[in-house]
Design a protein around this motif. Structure first.
Motif, PDB file in Angstrom:
ATOM      1  N   ALA A   1     -49.007  47.428-120.815  1.00 30.03           N
ATOM      2  CA  ALA A   1     -50.439  47.816-120.427  1.00 30.03           C
ATOM      3  C   ALA A   1     -51.015  46.566-119.663  1.00 30.03           C
ATOM      4  N   LEU A   2     -50.492  45.213-120.129  1.00 28.38           N
ATOM      5  CA  LEU A   2     -51.154  44.107-119.347  1.00 28.38           C
ATOM      6  C   LEU A   2     -50.564  44.234-117.737  1.00 28.38           C
ATOM      7  N   ALA A   3     -49.339  44.569-117.614  1.00 23.69           N
ATOM      8  CA  ALA A   3     -48.802  44.526-116.246  1.00 23.69           C
ATOM      9  C   ALA A   3     -49.717  45.354-115.516  1.00 23.69           C
ATOM     10  N   GLN A   4     -49.905  46.751-115.954  1.00 25.90           N
ATOM     11  CA  GLN A   4     -50.903  47.740-115.596  1.00 25.90           C
ATOM     12  C   GLN A   4     -52.068  47.058-114.991  1.00 25.90           C
ATOM     13  N   LEU A   5     -52.823  46.232-115.698  1.00 26.09           N
ATOM     14  CA  LEU A   5     -54.167  45.784-115.227  1.00 26.09           C
ATOM     15  C   LEU A   5     -53.828  44.766-114.184  1.00 26.09           C
ATOM     16  N   THR A   6     -52.770  43.941-114.429  1.00 26.98           N
ATOM     17  CA  THR A   6     -52.464  42.954-113.460  1.00 26.98           C
ATOM     18  C   THR A   6     -52.416  43.486-112.026  1.00 26.98           C
ATOM     19  N   LEU A   7     -51.441  44.811-112.164  1.00 23.11           N
ATOM     20  CA  LEU A   7     -51.312  45.364-110.889  1.00 23.11           C
ATOM     21  C   LEU A   7     -52.828  45.672-110.435  1.00 23.11           C
ATOM     22  N   ARG A   8     -53.558  46.286-111.334  1.00 20.99           N
ATOM     23  CA  ARG A   8     -54.883  46.800-110.774  1.00 20.99           C
ATOM     24  C   ARG A   8     -55.673  45.747-109.844  1.00 20.99           C
ATOM     25  N   GLN A   9     -55.653  44.410-110.355  1.00 23.76           N
ATOM     26  CA  GLN A   9     -56.089  43.142-109.700  1.00 23.76           C
ATOM     27  C   GLN A   9     -55.295  42.774-108.580  1.00 23.76           C
ATOM     28  N   GLY A  10     -54.226  43.440-108.133  1.00 26.03           N
ATOM     29  CA  GLY A  10     -53.525  42.954-107.013  1.00 26.03           C
ATOM     30  C   GLY A  10     -52.454  41.642-107.328  1.00 26.03           C
ATOM     31  N   ASP A  11     -52.281  41.457-108.525  1.00 28.44           N
ATOM     32  CA  ASP A  11     -51.498  40.098-108.811  1.00 28.44           C
ATOM     33  C   ASP A  11     -50.164  40.769-109.201  1.00 28.44           C
ATOM     34  N   LEU A  12     -49.307  41.211-108.071  1.00 30.11           N
ATOM     35  CA  LEU A  12     -47.745  41.838-108.310  1.00 30.11           C
ATOM     36  C   LEU A  12     -47.060  40.831-109.062  1.00 30.11           C
ATOM     37  N   PRO A  13     -46.807  39.245-108.605  1.00 30.89           N
ATOM     38  CA  PRO A  13     -45.882  38.529-109.405  1.00 30.89           C
ATOM     39  C   PRO A  13     -46.388  38.522-110.771  1.00 30.89           C
TER      40      PRO A  13
ATOM     41  N   ALA B   1     -44.185  39.362-114.268  1.00 28.39           N
ATOM     42  CA  ALA B   1     -43.792  38.539-115.304  1.00 28.39           C
ATOM     43  C   ALA B   1     -44.107  39.395-116.797  1.00 28.39           C
ATOM     44  N   PHE B   2     -44.968  39.959-116.977  1.00 27.58           N
ATOM     45  CA  PHE B   2     -45.398  40.649-117.946  1.00 27.58           C
ATOM     46  C   PHE B   2     -44.222  41.974-118.178  1.00 27.58           C
ATOM     47  N   LEU B   3     -43.885  42.591-117.014  1.00 30.42           N
ATOM     48  CA  LEU B   3     -42.693  43.570-117.255  1.00 30.42           C
ATOM     49  C   LEU B   3     -41.386  42.889-117.469  1.00 30.42           C
ATOM     50  N   GLU B   4     -41.190  41.954-117.155  1.00 30.94           N
ATOM     51  CA  GLU B   4     -39.891  41.157-117.502  1.00 30.94           C
ATOM     52  C   GLU B   4     -39.904  40.992-118.926  1.00 30.94           C
ATOM     53  N   ARG B   5     -41.128  40.475-119.392  1.00 29.97           N
ATOM     54  CA  ARG B   5     -41.277  40.197-120.915  1.00 29.97           C
ATOM     55  C   ARG B   5     -41.119  41.588-121.718  1.00 29.97           C
ATOM     56  N   ALA B   6     -41.451  42.944-121.140  1.00 27.47           N
ATOM     57  CA  ALA B   6     -41.365  43.957-121.843  1.00 27.47           C
ATOM     58  C   ALA B   6     -40.002  44.395-121.813  1.00 27.47           C
TER      59      ALA B   6
ATOM     60  N   TYR C   1     -40.535  45.301-108.469  1.00 23.10           N
ATOM     61  CA  TYR C   1     -39.357  44.370-107.457  1.00 23.10           C
ATOM     62  C   TYR C   1     -39.522  45.029-106.188  1.00 23.10           C
ATOM     63  N   LEU C   2     -39.422  46.323-106.168  1.00 25.57           N
ATOM     64  CA  LEU C   2     -39.298  47.150-104.820  1.00 25.57           C
ATOM     65  C   LEU C   2     -40.701  46.834-104.015  1.00 25.57           C
ATOM     66  N   ARG C   3     -41.729  46.811-104.834  1.00 26.26           N
ATOM     67  CA  ARG C   3     -43.111  46.487-103.963  1.00 26.26           C
ATOM     68  C   ARG C   3     -43.087  45.118-103.497  1.00 26.26           C
ATOM     69  N   HIS C   4     -42.369  44.017-104.250  1.00 25.81           N
ATOM     70  CA  HIS C   4     -42.391  42.713-104.100  1.00 25.81           C
ATOM     71  C   HIS C   4     -41.437  42.366-103.234  1.00 25.81           C
ATOM     72  N   GLN C   5     -40.697  43.340-102.585  1.00 26.81           N
ATOM     73  CA  GLN C   5     -39.487  43.277-101.523  1.00 26.81           C
ATOM     74  C   GLN C   5     -38.338  42.500-102.177  1.00 26.81           C
ATOM     75  N   GLU C   6     -38.279  42.610-103.267  1.00 27.64           N
ATOM     76  CA  GLU C   6     -36.857  41.851-104.118  1.00 27.64           C
ATOM     77  C   GLU C   6     -35.879  42.925-104.117  1.00 27.64           C
ATOM     78  N   PHE C   7     -35.151  43.177-103.338  1.00 36.11           N
ATOM     79  CA  PHE C   7     -34.428  44.486-103.374  1.00 36.11           C
ATOM     80  C   PHE C   7     -33.232  44.665-103.978  1.00 36.11           C
ATOM     81  N   ASP C   8     -32.517  43.349-104.207  1.00 36.44           N
ATOM     82  CA  ASP C   8     -31.367  43.387-105.201  1.00 36.44           C
ATOM     83  C   ASP C   8     -31.805  43.562-106.387  1.00 36.44           C
ATOM     84  N   LEU C   9     -32.899  42.852-106.754  1.00 43.15           N
ATOM     85  CA  LEU C   9     -33.433  43.123-108.196  1.00 43.15           C
ATOM     86  C   LEU C   9     -33.931  44.705-108.565  1.00 43.15           C
TER      87      LEU C   9
END
Length: 638
Positions: free
Chosen positions: A221-233, A237-242, A260-268
Motif C-alpha cells: 500500500a505504501l508502494a501505491q502511494l509512492t507511485l502516486r507521488q511519481g517516486d518509482l525508485p 524499495a517498498f515492493l522489494e520489502r514486500a 521494474y518494467l516502468r523503471h526500464q530494468e528489463f532483466d529484473l
C-alpha cells in the motif's frame, strides 16, 4: 407441499454415471434417528490449533502439530497443510501444543482445557528460521483473539462491499481490543484510502510497518502511494520489502515486475514476471503481458510473440487478454518489425491510473479457508531437475496396482462437520462415526467402478446437514492411466515431506477434456466440477502422499463459490498376505456452497481388506481420535 431440497457433493464421476444408487436423492428431514444417534460421538473438549505465517495469514506450507499432556505423553499428532488442526480431548487439564514446520522455528503454546464439550482455539504464529548464518529472526506479528478476529473480518467484508459506515463500526470495536495490531492498522489505512484521505491512510500503513516491519500488505500500500507521488525508485524499495516478506506470493512478484518494467530494468522485470508465473500459474495473466514487454525491450521478439500467443490460446477470457492481443497485433504489423521505435510504442507500460487498486487487490483474505493452491507455491529445493514424465509414469503404475489390489476395503470413518459464520468461526458442530466400505474395480476396459457404503447402506441421509461428501478416497486416481490425460501436469520441484522427500506436481483440468473426477448434485441438477491442485509424490516409492485441490472456477448456477480439499495418505500393512497399500489417512473439505460455509473432516483408521480378518492400523504419523462405539458390520450385496 413443496418438494424437499436435495443435495450431495460427489467425487469421481464414473461412480455417478454408472451407479444411480450412489447419486441417489438426499431428502431433508429424513434422517433415521437410530443411525444418527449411533453415529454421534460425545467428547469432553475440542481444541482447534490455527497456525499463522509471521504476517498473520494462515500457514500455507506443511506443518506437524503435536499435542502433549501435562505429563508429557503424546495425545495426538496432525500432519496438515492449511494451518489448521483439531483435537478431541477426553481429559481436562493443561496441554502443550507443539508446531513444527520447515523453514520456521519450532513453537510451543500452553493451553488449559475444561469440561462440557468446551471448544477452544489456540493461535500459533511462526517465526522464520534463518539458519546458523542468518540474522536473528524477528518476532512474529501480534495475533488477535477470536472475537477481535471476527470483528476484523466483518470490517474487511464491509470495506469490500463499500459499506464504509459499517466498516468503521467494526474497526472501532476491534481497535479497543487490539490498537497495536498491524492488520487492524492496515485496514484503517484501507478505510481512509476508500475515503481518499491519503494522508491519514499513509499514517496507518506506516504504523502497521513500524509495529511489524514484514507486514507485506502495508508495504504494498505504501508502494501505491509512492507511485502516486511519481517516486518509482521509492515504490520499488517498498515492493522489494514486500517480496522479501512473502517470497511465495505471485501477486507481489508481478507488481514488482511491473515496477521494474516502468523503471526500464528489463532483466529484473523478466525475472520477477517469470517467478510470478511459476508461482501463480493461470492466475498471472498480467505477469505474462509484463514478461512479453520485457522481452521485447531486450530485443527477444520471437520469445515475446510466443509468450503472448500461448497466453491468448490458453486464457482468451483473462482480463489481460485484450492488452496482450493489442501488443501482438502491433507486433504482427510490418512497421513494427522494421522500425524498432514502434515496438516501444506497442509495449508502452500502463499508466499510473490503475495504481490505487493495488491495495484493494491485496486486501487481507478471510481465514476460514486455506489459501488457494495457486495463491503461492510451497518452497522447493533449487537447482534440481524434475523428471516429470518418469514421476507421472511411476505414480500411474502405483495407482493401477492399487486398483488391482483393492477389491474391497473396510475402515472406521470419523467425520467432523462444522457450519461457519461469515467470519469463519463455527456456529454448529456435529461428529459421527461410520463403518466404511469401498469397492474399486475395473468393471470393463477403461471404466472404473467405485462403490461406497456407510453402516451397511449406500443411503446419503447419514451425513450431517443433509449434504453428502462422496469419493474423496478416489481423488488420487487423477494420476491413474485412465484419467491422467485429462490434466496438465507441471513439476514444481523437490520438496520435503515429513521425514522424506517428494516431487511437488501441479495439475489442472484440460479445458478440452471431459470433467470426470468430481461433481455436485442438488435434486435433479448435476454439475461437473473441474479441478486444479497440487500433489506430493514420494521420491522413493512414487506413491501419492498428499493431494490438495481447488475448483478451476466458481459455478454460479449452483452457487458454488469455492471448494478446497486436501488429503493425506499413509501406508497400511496387511500382514496375512504381506501387502502394503497407501490409503487416505485424513481429508479436509472447505466449501462455500448455496450461501453456506462448511468445513468437514474425514479421519480413516482401522483398515481391513475383506479377505483379512484382523484389523490393520495405519502407520505413523498417527492422528489420534476418540474411540467410537462398536457398530454393526456392513452387509452390502457385493
Amino acid at each position: 407441499m413443496t418438494a424437499a431440497r436435495r443435495s450431495c457433493l460427489l467425487g469421481f464421476l464414473p461412480l455417478v454415471l454408472l451407479h444411480c444408487s450412489l447419486s441417489a436423492a438426499l431428502s431433508r428431514g429424513q434422517m433415521q434417528s437410530g443411525q444418527s444417534q449411533q453415529g454421534m460421538r460425545r467428547v469432553r473438549a475440542v481444541l482447534t490449533v490455527e497456525v499463522r505465517e509471521p504476517d498473520g495469514s494462515p500457514l500455507g506450507a506443511f506443518a506437524v502439530i503435536n499435542l502433549y499432556s501435562f505429563a508429557g505423553d503424546s495425545v495426538g499428532t496432525a500432519s496438515v497443510r492449511g494451518g489448521r488442526a483439531e483435537f478431541r480431548v477426553q481429559s481436562t487439564g493443561r496441554y502443550t501444543v507443539e508446531v513444527i514446520a520447515p523453514g520456521y522455528q519450532k513453537q510451543t503454546e500452553q493451553v488449559e482445557l475444561g469440561l462440557g464439550g468446551q471448544r477452544q482455539i489456540v493461535l500459533v504464529t511462526l517465526i522464520p528460521d534463518t539458519g546458523p548464518n542468518g540474522s536473528i529472526a524477528q518476532a512474529g506479528a501480534p495475533i488477535l483473539s477470536p472475537n477481535a478476529q471476527r470483528e476484523l473480518t466483518k470490517a474487511l467484508e464491509a470495506i469490500r462491499e463499500s459499506k464504509l459506515n459499517d466498516a468503521k463500526k467494526h474497526l472501532d470495536k476491534v481497535s479497543l481490543a487490539a490498537p497495536a495490531n498491524p492488520d487492524v492498522n492496515y485496514l484503517w489505512g484501507t478505510y481512509y484510502g476508500r475515503l481518499e484521505d491519503w494522508t491519514t491512510a499513509k499514517a496507518y500503513w506506516e504504523k502497521a510497518v513500524q509495529i511489524y516491519p514484514h507486514h507485506a500488505f502495508s508495504l504494498a500500500a505504501l508502494a501505491q502511494l509512492t507511485l502516486r507521488q511519481g517516486d518509482l525508485p521509492g515504490a520499488i524499495a517498498f515492493l522489494e520489502r514486500a517480496v522479501e516478506a512473502q517470497p511465495s506470493s505471485w501477486r507481489f512478484q508481478a507488481i514488482l515486475a511491473e515496477a521494474y518494467l516502468r523503471h526500464q530494468e528489463f532483466d529484473l522485470a523478466q525475472r520477477h514476471a517469470e517467478r510470478a508465473i511459476e508461482l501463480g500459474k493461470e492466475r498471472t495473466g498480467q505477469a505474462r503481458v509484463i514478461l512479453a514487454q520485457a522481452l521485447l525491450q531486450k530485443y527477444e521478439r520471437q520469445r515475446a510473440i510466443k509468450t503472448l500467443e500461448t497466453f491468448l490460446s490458453r486464457q482468451p477470457s483473462d482480463p489481460s487478454a485484450p492488452e496482450a492481443q493489442r501488443i501482438l497485433d502491433a507486433l504482427m504489423r510490418p512497421a513494427v518489425v522494421t522500425a524498432p521505435g514502434l515496438a516501444t510504442t506497442a509495449i508502452a507500460a500502463p499508466s499510473n491510473s490503475n495504481v490505487p487498486q493495488i491495495a484493494d487487490e491485496l486486501a487481507l483474505s478471510t481465514h476460514w479457508m486455506p489459501p488457494d493452491v495457486d495463491e503461492s507455491m510451497p518452497e522447493t529445493e533449487s537447482g534440481l531437475a524434475c523428471p516429470l514424465e518418469d514421476v507421472l509414469d511411476e505414480a500411474s503404475l502405483r495407482l493401477r496396482s492399487f486398483v488391482d489390489a483393492v477389491n474391497r476395503i473396510s475402515a472406521t470413518e470419523s467425520l467432523d462437520d462444522e457450519i461457519l459464520d461469515r467470519a469463519g468461526f463455527p456456529t454448529k458442530h456435529e461428529s459421527r462415526t461410520f463403518t466404511y466400505v469401498a469397492s474399486i474395480q475395473e468393471a470393463s476396459p477403461g471404466i472404473l467402478r467405485v462403490d461406497e457404503y456407510r453402516n451397511g447402506s449406500a443411503a446419503l441421509d447419514l451425513f450431517p446437514e443433509h449434504i453428502a461428501t462422496l469419493g474423496l478416497t478416489s481423488m488420487a486416481l487423477i494420476f491413474h492411466p485412465l484419467f491422467k490425460d485429462d490434466y496438465e501436469f507441471t513439476c514444481e520441484g523437490l520438496s520435503h515431506w515429513k521425514d522424506g522427500r517428494a516431487w511437488q506436481v501441479h495439475f489442472r483440468q484440460k479445458p478440452e477434456r471431459p470433467v470426470r473426477m468430481r461433481a455436485y448434485r442438488s435434486g435433479d441438477q448435476f454439475s461437473p466440477v473441474a479441478l486444479r491442485g497440487r500433489a506430493w509424490i514420494a521420491t522413493d516409492t512414487y506413491q501419492v502422499v498428499s493431494i490438495e485441490t481447488d475448483i478451476v472456477a466458481p459455478i454460479p448456477k449452483i452457487r458454488l463459490k469455492a471448494e478446497h480439499i486436501f488429503i493425506d495418505y499413509a501406508p497400511v500393512k496387511f500382514h496375512k498376505n504381506n501387502q502394503e497399500l497407501w490409503l487416505p489417512q485424513n481429508a479436509e473439505l472447505f466449501v462455500d456452497y448455496a450461501g453456506q460455509r462448511m468445513h468437514r473432516r474425514h479421519f480413516m483408521h482401522e483398515y481391513m481388506l475383506f479377505s483379512v480378518d484382523e484389523k490393520q492400523h495405519i502407520s505413523p504419523p498417527k492422528m489420534e481420535t476418540e474411540s467410537a462405539p462398536s457398530l454393526p458390520g456392513p452387509q452390502p450385496n457385493l
